[in-house]
Scaffold this motif. Structure first.
Motif, PDB file in Angstrom:
ATOM      1  N   ASN A  76       0.804  -1.230   0.000  1.00  0.00           N
ATOM      2  CA  ASN A  76       0.000   0.000   0.000  1.00  0.00           C
ATOM      3  C   ASN A  76       0.833   1.274   0.000  1.00  0.00           C
ATOM      4  N   GLY A  77       2.079   1.182  -0.387  1.00  0.00           N
ATOM      5  CA  GLY A  77       2.918   2.370  -0.482  1.00  0.00           C
ATOM      6  C   GLY A  77       3.144   3.042   0.864  1.00  0.00           C
ATOM      7  N   LEU A  78       3.054   4.368   0.881  1.00  0.00           N
ATOM      8  CA  LEU A  78       3.339   5.141   2.087  1.00  0.00           C
ATOM      9  C   LEU A  78       2.102   5.392   2.953  1.00  0.00           C
ATOM     10  N   ILE A  79       0.925   5.078   2.437  1.00  0.00           N
ATOM     11  CA  ILE A  79      -0.314   5.418   3.137  1.00  0.00           C
ATOM     12  C   ILE A  79      -0.404   4.810   4.542  1.00  0.00           C
ATOM     13  N   PRO A  80      -0.123   3.526   4.765  1.00  0.00           N
ATOM     14  CA  PRO A  80      -0.242   2.996   6.137  1.00  0.00           C
ATOM     15  C   PRO A  80       0.641   3.732   7.150  1.00  0.00           C
ATOM     16  N   ASP A  81       1.872   4.020   6.793  1.00  0.00           N
ATOM     17  CA  ASP A  81       2.767   4.709   7.716  1.00  0.00           C
ATOM     18  C   ASP A  81       2.319   6.154   7.950  1.00  0.00           C
ATOM     19  N   LEU A  82       1.891   6.827   6.893  1.00  0.00           N
ATOM     20  CA  LEU A  82       1.387   8.190   7.046  1.00  0.00           C
ATOM     21  C   LEU A  82       0.143   8.221   7.928  1.00  0.00           C
ATOM     22  N   MET A  83      -0.773   7.282   7.729  1.00  0.00           N
ATOM     23  CA  MET A  83      -1.997   7.258   8.531  1.00  0.00           C
ATOM     24  C   MET A  83      -1.690   6.993   9.996  1.00  0.00           C
ATOM     25  N   THR A  84      -0.736   6.110  10.272  1.00  0.00           N
ATOM     26  CA  THR A  84      -0.337   5.856  11.657  1.00  0.00           C
ATOM     27  C   THR A  84       0.109   7.156  12.313  1.00  0.00           C
ATOM     28  N   PHE A  85       0.884   7.942  11.603  1.00  0.00           N
ATOM     29  CA  PHE A  85       1.355   9.227  12.133  1.00  0.00           C
ATOM     30  C   PHE A  85       0.218  10.240  12.237  1.00  0.00           C
ATOM     31  N   PHE A  86      -0.527  10.446  11.137  1.00  0.00           N
ATOM     32  CA  PHE A  86      -1.556  11.488  11.102  1.00  0.00           C
ATOM     33  C   PHE A  86      -2.679  11.256  12.118  1.00  0.00           C
ATOM     34  N   LEU A  87      -3.001  10.008  12.407  1.00  0.00           N
ATOM     35  CA  LEU A  87      -4.069   9.721  13.359  1.00  0.00           C
ATOM     36  C   LEU A  87      -3.641   9.963  14.812  1.00  0.00           C
ATOM     37  N   GLN A  88      -2.354  10.102  15.054  1.00  0.00           N
ATOM     38  CA  GLN A  88      -1.854  10.337  16.415  1.00  0.00           C
ATOM     39  C   GLN A  88      -1.623  11.806  16.749  1.00  0.00           C
ATOM     40  N   TYR A  89      -1.389  12.639  15.729  1.00  0.00           N
ATOM     41  CA  TYR A  89      -0.973  14.012  15.989  1.00  0.00           C
ATOM     42  C   TYR A  89      -1.829  15.005  15.207  1.00  0.00           C
ATOM     43  N   ASP A  90      -2.064  16.179  15.807  1.00  0.00           N
ATOM     44  CA  ASP A  90      -2.849  17.224  15.143  1.00  0.00           C
ATOM     45  C   ASP A  90      -2.003  18.118  14.250  1.00  0.00           C
ATOM     46  N   TYR A  91      -0.745  18.339  14.650  1.00  0.00           N
ATOM     47  CA  TYR A  91       0.132  19.227  13.886  1.00  0.00           C
ATOM     48  C   TYR A  91       1.499  18.584  13.695  1.00  0.00           C
ATOM     49  N   PHE A  92       2.143  18.942  12.577  1.00  0.00           N
ATOM     50  CA  PHE A  92       3.473  18.411  12.283  1.00  0.00           C
ATOM     51  C   PHE A  92       4.197  19.350  11.340  1.00  0.00           C
ATOM     52  N   PHE A  93       5.490  19.126  11.203  1.00  0.00           N
ATOM     53  CA  PHE A  93       6.258  19.783  10.155  1.00  0.00           C
ATOM     54  C   PHE A  93       7.259  18.782   9.599  1.00  0.00           C
ATOM     55  N   LEU A  94       7.777  19.072   8.420  1.00  0.00           N
ATOM     56  CA  LEU A  94       8.807  18.241   7.811  1.00  0.00           C
ATOM     57  C   LEU A  94      10.158  18.683   8.347  1.00  0.00           C
ATOM     58  N   SER A  95      11.032  17.735   8.613  1.00  0.00           N
ATOM     59  CA  SER A  95      12.360  18.115   9.104  1.00  0.00           C
ATOM     60  C   SER A  95      13.106  18.935   8.059  1.00  0.00           C
ATOM     61  N   SER A  96      12.773  18.742   6.798  1.00  0.00           N
ATOM     62  CA  SER A  96      13.420  19.487   5.719  1.00  0.00           C
ATOM     63  C   SER A  96      12.878  20.910   5.578  1.00  0.00           C
ATOM     64  N   ASP A  97      11.737  21.221   6.232  1.00  0.00           N
ATOM     65  CA  ASP A  97      11.151  22.561   6.166  1.00  0.00           C
ATOM     66  C   ASP A  97      10.437  22.874   7.484  1.00  0.00           C
ATOM     67  N   PRO A  98      11.199  23.168   8.529  1.00  0.00           N
ATOM     68  CA  PRO A  98      10.595  23.388   9.851  1.00  0.00           C
ATOM     69  C   PRO A  98       9.848  24.718   9.997  1.00  0.00           C
ATOM     70  N   CYS A  99       9.822  25.527   8.953  1.00  0.00           N
ATOM     71  CA  CYS A  99       9.139  26.828   9.029  1.00  0.00           C
ATOM     72  C   CYS A  99       7.654  26.752   8.699  1.00  0.00           C
ATOM     73  N   VAL A 100       7.165  25.577   8.284  1.00  0.00           N
ATOM     74  CA  VAL A 100       5.751  25.420   7.948  1.00  0.00           C
ATOM     75  C   VAL A 100       5.172  24.282   8.779  1.00  0.00           C
ATOM     76  N   ALA A 101       4.127  24.592   9.551  1.00  0.00           N
ATOM     77  CA  ALA A 101       3.423  23.571  10.324  1.00  0.00           C
ATOM     78  C   ALA A 101       2.121  23.234   9.611  1.00  0.00           C
ATOM     79  N   TYR A 102       1.772  21.955   9.592  1.00  0.00           N
ATOM     80  CA  TYR A 102       0.567  21.471   8.924  1.00  0.00           C
ATOM     81  C   TYR A 102      -0.396  20.882   9.945  1.00  0.00           C
TER      82      TYR A 102
END
Length: 87
Positions: free
Chosen positions: A49-75
């Motif tokens: 299933n590609g990256l979706i299972p790992d992304l969903m595991t992360f997204f379902l646990q946290y409300d906000y995040f940023f990429l280590s490669s771009d810490p100036c933008v929070a999602y």
């Protein structure tokens, strides 16, 4: 491998395999609340299933995040409307 994440404001974010995501947490100490970062999470590929299972595991646990490669933008994970995994 990469995933295309689409947000409700029509913004898109490309997350690559092995990308490091950093969760933003609400922490309380002695009655005072503040934001802090959590443990780095590396996105890995699922065999079918590609990256979706790992992304969903992360997204379902946290409300906000940023990429280590771009810490100036929070999602905000609650604003995600779709995730498409591609080779």
């Amino acid at each position: 491998m990469k995933a295309i994440v689409k947000f409700s404001n029509n913004e898109t974010l490309i997350i690559n395999q092995d990308e490091a995501l950093i969760p933003i947490l609400l922490v309380e100490n002695k009655g005072e609340k503040f934001s802090s970062t959590g443990q780095t999470y590396i996105i890995d590929r699922h065999m079918s299933n590609g990256l979706i299972p790992d992304l969903m595991t992360f997204f379902l646990q946290y409300d906000y995040f940023f990429l280590s490669s771009d810490p100036c933008v929070a999602y905000n994970t609650k604003m995600i409307v779709s995730i498409k995994s591609e080779e």
